[in-house]
Design a protein around this motif. Sequence first.
Motif, PDB file in Angstrom:
ATOM      1  N   UNK A  73     -74.851 -17.341  -5.217  1.00  0.00           N
ATOM      2  CA  UNK A  73     -73.525 -16.720  -5.251  1.00  0.00           C
ATOM      3  C   UNK A  73     -73.572 -15.326  -5.864  1.00  0.00           C
ATOM      4  N   UNK A  74     -72.685 -14.473  -5.353  1.00  0.00           N
ATOM      5  CA  UNK A  74     -72.377 -13.208  -6.015  1.00  0.00           C
ATOM      6  C   UNK A  74     -70.946 -13.326  -6.508  1.00  0.00           C
ATOM      7  N   UNK A  75     -70.770 -13.299  -7.828  1.00  0.00           N
ATOM      8  CA  UNK A  75     -69.449 -13.463  -8.426  1.00  0.00           C
ATOM      9  C   UNK A  75     -69.000 -12.130  -9.037  1.00  0.00           C
ATOM     10  N   UNK A  76     -67.787 -11.740  -8.705  1.00  0.00           N
ATOM     11  CA  UNK A  76     -67.210 -10.503  -9.251  1.00  0.00           C
ATOM     12  C   UNK A  76     -65.891 -10.845  -9.929  1.00  0.00           C
ATOM     13  N   UNK A  77     -65.735 -10.376 -11.150  1.00  0.00           N
ATOM     14  CA  UNK A  77     -64.475 -10.560 -11.879  1.00  0.00           C
ATOM     15  C   UNK A  77     -64.121  -9.222 -12.529  1.00  0.00           C
ATOM     16  N   UNK A  78     -63.224  -8.482 -11.876  1.00  0.00           N
ATOM     17  CA  UNK A  78     -62.813  -7.166 -12.351  1.00  0.00           C
ATOM     18  C   UNK A  78     -61.406  -7.287 -12.925  1.00  0.00           C
ATOM     19  N   UNK A  79     -61.332  -7.496 -14.218  1.00  0.00           N
ATOM     20  CA  UNK A  79     -60.042  -7.630 -14.906  1.00  0.00           C
ATOM     21  C   UNK A  79     -59.149  -8.677 -14.221  1.00  0.00           C
ATOM     22  N   UNK A  80     -59.741  -9.806 -13.867  1.00  0.00           N
ATOM     23  CA  UNK A  80     -58.980 -10.887 -13.241  1.00  0.00           C
ATOM     24  C   UNK A  80     -58.987 -10.870 -11.732  1.00  0.00           C
ATOM     25  N   UNK A  81     -59.449  -9.754 -11.125  1.00  0.00           N
ATOM     26  CA  UNK A  81     -59.578  -9.701  -9.667  1.00  0.00           C
ATOM     27  C   UNK A  81     -60.911 -10.342  -9.303  1.00  0.00           C
ATOM     28  N   UNK A  82     -60.858 -11.568  -8.798  1.00  0.00           N
ATOM     29  CA  UNK A  82     -62.074 -12.356  -8.608  1.00  0.00           C
ATOM     30  C   UNK A  82     -62.485 -12.446  -7.141  1.00  0.00           C
ATOM     31  N   UNK A  83     -63.805 -12.348  -6.930  1.00  0.00           N
ATOM     32  CA  UNK A  83     -64.396 -12.527  -5.604  1.00  0.00           C
ATOM     33  C   UNK A  83     -65.655 -13.371  -5.775  1.00  0.00           C
ATOM     34  N   UNK A  84     -65.801 -14.364  -4.907  1.00  0.00           N
ATOM     35  CA  UNK A  84     -67.004 -15.194  -4.926  1.00  0.00           C
ATOM     36  C   UNK A  84     -67.579 -15.240  -3.515  1.00  0.00           C
ATOM     37  N   UNK A  85     -68.752 -14.625  -3.344  1.00  0.00           N
ATOM     38  CA  UNK A  85     -69.480 -14.693  -2.078  1.00  0.00           C
ATOM     39  C   UNK A  85     -70.575 -15.733  -2.245  1.00  0.00           C
ATOM     40  N   UNK A  86     -70.359 -16.890  -1.650  1.00  0.00           N
ATOM     41  CA  UNK A  86     -71.293 -18.004  -1.841  1.00  0.00           C
ATOM     42  C   UNK A  86     -72.143 -18.182  -0.594  1.00  0.00           C
ATOM     43  N   UNK A  87     -73.448 -17.971  -0.751  1.00  0.00           N
ATOM     44  CA  UNK A  87     -74.391 -18.135   0.340  1.00  0.00           C
ATOM     45  C   UNK A  87     -74.804 -19.601   0.409  1.00  0.00           C
ATOM     46  N   UNK A  88     -74.221 -20.303   1.363  1.00  0.00           N
ATOM     47  CA  UNK A  88     -74.593 -21.708   1.513  1.00  0.00           C
ATOM     48  C   UNK A  88     -76.063 -21.833   1.901  1.00  0.00           C
ATOM     49  N   UNK A  89     -76.445 -21.080   2.929  1.00  0.00           N
ATOM     50  CA  UNK A  89     -77.844 -21.100   3.351  1.00  0.00           C
ATOM     51  C   UNK A  89     -78.157 -19.868   4.187  1.00  0.00           C
ATOM     52  N   UNK A  90     -79.338 -19.329   3.984  1.00  0.00           N
ATOM     53  CA  UNK A  90     -79.842 -18.232   4.793  1.00  0.00           C
ATOM     54  C   UNK A  90     -81.291 -18.516   5.132  1.00  0.00           C
ATOM     55  N   UNK A  91     -81.635 -18.406   6.412  1.00  0.00           N
ATOM     56  CA  UNK A  91     -83.022 -18.591   6.826  1.00  0.00           C
ATOM     57  C   UNK A  91     -83.470 -17.400   7.663  1.00  0.00           C
ATOM     58  N   UNK A  92     -84.707 -16.979   7.435  1.00  0.00           N
ATOM     59  CA  UNK A  92     -85.352 -15.949   8.240  1.00  0.00           C
ATOM     60  C   UNK A  92     -86.691 -16.505   8.678  1.00  0.00           C
ATOM     61  N   UNK A  93     -86.787 -16.788   9.967  1.00  0.00           N
ATOM     62  CA  UNK A  93     -87.995 -17.408  10.504  1.00  0.00           C
ATOM     63  C   UNK A  93     -88.259 -16.848  11.892  1.00  0.00           C
ATOM     64  N   UNK A 100     -61.727  -6.850 -21.034  1.00  0.00           N
ATOM     65  CA  UNK A 100     -61.328  -5.976 -22.142  1.00  0.00           C
ATOM     66  C   UNK A 100     -62.493  -5.642 -23.073  1.00  0.00           C
ATOM     67  N   UNK A 101     -63.566  -6.454 -23.011  1.00  0.00           N
ATOM     68  CA  UNK A 101     -64.730  -6.215 -23.873  1.00  0.00           C
ATOM     69  C   UNK A 101     -65.759  -5.286 -23.232  1.00  0.00           C
ATOM     70  N   UNK A 102     -65.517  -4.901 -21.986  1.00  0.00           N
ATOM     71  CA  UNK A 102     -66.453  -4.022 -21.297  1.00  0.00           C
ATOM     72  C   UNK A 102     -67.014  -4.673 -20.046  1.00  0.00           C
ATOM     73  N   UNK A 103     -68.173  -4.159 -19.587  1.00  0.00           N
ATOM     74  CA  UNK A 103     -68.816  -4.663 -18.384  1.00  0.00           C
ATOM     75  C   UNK A 103     -70.200  -5.200 -18.723  1.00  0.00           C
ATOM     76  N   UNK A 104     -70.569  -6.304 -18.101  1.00  0.00           N
ATOM     77  CA  UNK A 104     -71.863  -6.907 -18.426  1.00  0.00           C
ATOM     78  C   UNK A 104     -73.026  -6.217 -17.716  1.00  0.00           C
TER      79      UNK A 104
END
Length: 653
Positions: free
Chosen positions: A168-188, A119-123
């Motif tokens: 993590x990428x956390x999204x909270x859109x007026x209570x609609x929450x999504x959490x994409x948590x990257x446990x581990x990523x490797x590029x070798x 309700x206060x806007x978007x960060x």
Amino acid sequence: MRTKKQKIILSLKLFLVFLVLIFITLYFFRDVLLQKAITRIQTKFETDFNCRFSVKKAAFSGLTEVELVDILLIPKNADTLLSVEKIKTNYSFFQLLTGNIRLNNMEMSNGYVQLIKNKNGRNFDAFLKKNPEEEKTTEKRNYAALANRLLTKVFNLIPAEMTLSNLSLKIDDMGRKVNLHLNKLTLEDHQLQSSIKVKTNSFSQNWQMKGYADPRLKKADLKFSTYDSTKIRMPYIEERFGLFSSFSAIHIVLNNLTMEEGKLYIDGVTEIEDLTVNHPKIASKDVVFEKTQIDYHFILGSNFIAIDSSSSAKLNKIKLRPFVKYSTEKDTIYTLKIGVPKMKAQDFVNSLPTGLFAHFEGMQVQGAFDYQLDFEFNKNNPEALVFESKLNKENLKILKYGEADLSKLNGEFVYNAIENGRKQRSVLVGAGNPYFTPLEEISPYLQKAVLTFEDPQFYNHSGFSTEAFKQSIAKNIKTKKFTRGASTISMQLVKNVFLTREKTLSRKLEEILLVYLLENNRLVPKARMLEVYLNVIEWGPNVYGIGESAQFYFEKTPRELTLNESLFLASIVPSPKKFMWLFDKEGNQKPYAVSKQKMYKNIMLSRGLIEAQDSISAAIPVKIKGISKTYLRLKTEKDSTTIDSIEIEEADF
């Protein structure tokens, strides 16, 4: 005197000494320079985005390895946007000198990006605002140069080797929450592997991404799936748009990204397995695309963006050749071309997505066909719209119908009137119904009036009116909303008899295909189609067919209808339950209703559908009788705003 060779050698020595001095200066003052760079970044975030950027610790370890600790980005009076505990990376010294920095490797751990709307806007609002200087410029954007610059920066910032953990990428859109948590990523050694936990308000899944990735060559071959072989569900869009979508796996390949002679070429392939979508606007049940593949070839120029005609798309056995172009060279022009190479008709039917064409399931056909669609829209000249659709058929014939047996229109059948998904009543279309009226017993005035209002080219087109469709598209684009349709009587007949009135993509696509089969295979004569149409469409509250309609409004038979009565009935076909609003308290038609009917009477006169002496009787005011007049009286008494609020027993025919 020094020779020319000696001068060159001396110059090289001086240049090398200069480089060494720069190297020594950078080495001994590298931490000072790093702090100044961070200060500049802090100032930019503060002035341009009203955000506080801070780094608790920033230091070099060696010449080009940098370690940052406790990085924060916090918008003023808003939630934290970015927080990372530790970043460690390095880059080439010579790239630092040239300004073209490429990260060679990176370690990042324990952090998050969060996007919050409340309700206060978007960060993140400050980062969406356009640069005032960019808004002032009148220069056209060079799409190729802009895209190449952005993509090059992105690929340069992707390290050739990296390890990311606990991010993590956390999204909270007026209570609609999504959490994409990257446990581990490797590029070798160009091999990428990752583990991602996805959590929303409604589900939780574990994803994996693995494959080949080379940021320097700008190539990739990646596959997304889940660890437990369940289908990947798409987060956020379920809660935000009510669109439920999932797939077994997605395979993304980037083969080429090059800039040549001012044009940017992007080539690749995307494959999706068992894509399932569900949305009330698409269909009433799950729609499943078993195997979809898109072989894309993007070309971006200085004033255009295009999907080249060498691209292809496959849906099971259906192959498409698309060409899409957005051009701003002179005018803003949108171009779309779709070609379907010659294919077996049965392969086409079998390849239709499950759930999207329910009435075609089980259909058997023979023959083959090819198809071509050409569409072009000029934003500055909407009336010049190009729309050409051509289907070439070869021995095309229906051997067995699916759920929709189009041939039933030729005989007696029961029509089930449905509204808002609920059955209203059954209407027998045939001699067994006393109100059924053969076409020859329906007033010619009524037939001509309905055709004039609804489909003037009915006897000349093959189910679709190309000109009406072009005008509809042009007007809808100009008004930026759906204000005009292009439905023919053939389409309305199919919709009424075989389909529902639900406003879904599925119903519209089925309507188009069924109309094509009906008209182009000459399954039902035009006169019979019009006869059935006039005997099944709704003409008022619980009033179906012209026989009931003539009795309901005028206590007449359809044969006895006058020109002005026919004009009135034709005018209410789009909204039959609202007929009362065409009349005032005294029971006289309102001026705008009379004016509309007069306009169509003049059209009929100009087209030779009626003669001058016929129009004389049209000056007689329309006077409704019987049950319809009761509705009008009760509407006046109750001052109702909707017919549905009138609590009277509906007419029983």
